[in-house]
Motif scaffolding. Structure first.
Motif, PDB file in Angstrom:
ATOM      1  N   MET A   1       0.909  -1.250   0.060  1.00  0.00           N
ATOM      2  CA  MET A   1       0.065   0.003   0.013  1.00  0.00           C
ATOM      3  C   MET A   1       0.806   1.427  -0.101  1.00  0.00           C
ATOM      4  SD  MET A   1      -2.965   1.294   2.768  1.00  0.00           S
ATOM      5  CE  MET A   1      -4.264   0.047   2.572  1.00  0.00           C
ATOM      6  N   GLU A   2       0.685   2.208  -0.882  1.00  0.00           N
ATOM      7  CA  GLU A   2       1.182   3.595  -0.753  1.00  0.00           C
ATOM      8  C   GLU A   2       1.161   4.292   0.567  1.00  0.00           C
ATOM      9  OE1 GLU A   2       2.732   5.797  -3.149  1.00  0.00           O
ATOM     10  OE2 GLU A   2       2.947   3.812  -4.499  1.00  0.00           O
TER      11      GLU A   2
ATOM     12  N   GLU B   1       1.034   7.438   1.110  1.00  0.00           N
ATOM     13  CA  GLU B   1      -0.025   8.264   1.268  1.00  0.00           C
ATOM     14  C   GLU B   1      -1.428   7.767   1.616  1.00  0.00           C
ATOM     15  OE1 GLU B   1       0.487  11.688   1.629  1.00  0.00           O
ATOM     16  OE2 GLU B   1       2.628  11.112   1.654  1.00  0.00           O
ATOM     17  N   GLN B   2      -1.767   6.704   0.866  1.00  0.00           N
ATOM     18  CA  GLN B   2      -3.076   5.867   1.165  1.00  0.00           C
ATOM     19  C   GLN B   2      -3.084   5.399   2.576  1.00  0.00           C
ATOM     20  OE1 GLN B   2      -2.507   2.910  -2.225  1.00  0.00           O
ATOM     21  NE2 GLN B   2      -4.924   3.122  -2.028  1.00  0.00           N
ATOM     22  N   LEU B   3      -1.903   5.069   2.918  1.00  0.00           N
ATOM     23  CA  LEU B   3      -1.843   4.374   4.516  1.00  0.00           C
ATOM     24  C   LEU B   3      -1.987   5.534   5.517  1.00  0.00           C
ATOM     25  CD1 LEU B   3      -1.890   1.788   6.034  1.00  0.00           C
ATOM     26  CD2 LEU B   3       0.648   2.187   6.030  1.00  0.00           C
ATOM     27  N   LYS B   4      -1.683   6.757   5.183  1.00  0.00           N
ATOM     28  CA  LYS B   4      -1.874   7.937   5.989  1.00  0.00           C
ATOM     29  C   LYS B   4      -3.082   8.192   6.270  1.00  0.00           C
ATOM     30  CE  LYS B   4       2.716  10.146   5.275  1.00  0.00           C
ATOM     31  NZ  LYS B   4       3.404  11.447   4.820  1.00  0.00           N
ATOM     32  N   ASN B   5      -3.777   8.391   4.965  1.00  0.00           N
ATOM     33  CA  ASN B   5      -5.410   8.727   4.863  1.00  0.00           C
ATOM     34  C   ASN B   5      -6.190   7.553   5.672  1.00  0.00           C
ATOM     35  OD1 ASN B   5      -5.337  11.155   3.609  1.00  0.00           O
ATOM     36  ND2 ASN B   5      -5.284  10.095   1.481  1.00  0.00           N
ATOM     37  N   GLU B   6      -5.839   6.363   5.383  1.00  0.00           N
ATOM     38  CA  GLU B   6      -6.688   5.338   6.082  1.00  0.00           C
ATOM     39  C   GLU B   6      -6.362   5.548   7.744  1.00  0.00           C
ATOM     40  OE1 GLU B   6      -6.772   0.197   5.861  1.00  0.00           O
ATOM     41  OE2 GLU B   6      -6.105   1.528   4.332  1.00  0.00           O
TER      42      GLU B   6
ATOM     43  N   LYS C   1       3.366   0.248   8.308  1.00  0.00           N
ATOM     44  CA  LYS C   1       3.779  -0.309   7.068  1.00  0.00           C
ATOM     45  C   LYS C   1       4.938  -1.342   7.266  1.00  0.00           C
ATOM     46  CE  LYS C   1       5.573   1.152   2.519  1.00  0.00           C
ATOM     47  NZ  LYS C   1       4.630   0.378   1.703  1.00  0.00           N
TER      48      LYS C   1
END
Length: 88
Positions: free
Chosen positions: A1-2, A4-9, A83
């Motif tokens: 997972m990217e 940035e995607q993980l930060k949003n999640e 991550k």
């Protein structure tokens, strides 16, 4: 997972688990402190957030140590920690 995607999640988990309905992920600065200044979370929030992160991302969290506390310093630090845990 990217990352940035993980930060949003992570931001979504923070908002959902702590009932911060008046915030959106865009309102949370990824590098701002989650505790004290910044988002202003307290120790009860930390416990709830720890459980939510553990369950949502299916990672192991040990007892609250200084090391674990550092991982919960900001959204960025928490996303990096998740991550790392998921890659094990």
């Amino acid at each position: 997972m990217e990352i940035e995607q993980l930060k949003n999640e992570v931001k979504e988990v923070i908002i959902d688990s702590l009932n911060l309905e008046d915030l959106t992920p865009a309102d949370i600065d990824s590098d701002a402190p989650l505790f004290g200044e910044g988002l202003g979370l307290d120790s009860i929030d930390a416990l709830e957030l720890g459980i939510a992160v553990k369950n949502h991302f299916k990672i192991q969290l040990t007892e609250p140590t200084d090391d674990i506390k550092q991982h919960f310093a900001s959204v960025t630090k928490l996303a990096e920690f998740i991550k790392q845990q998921q890659e094990k």
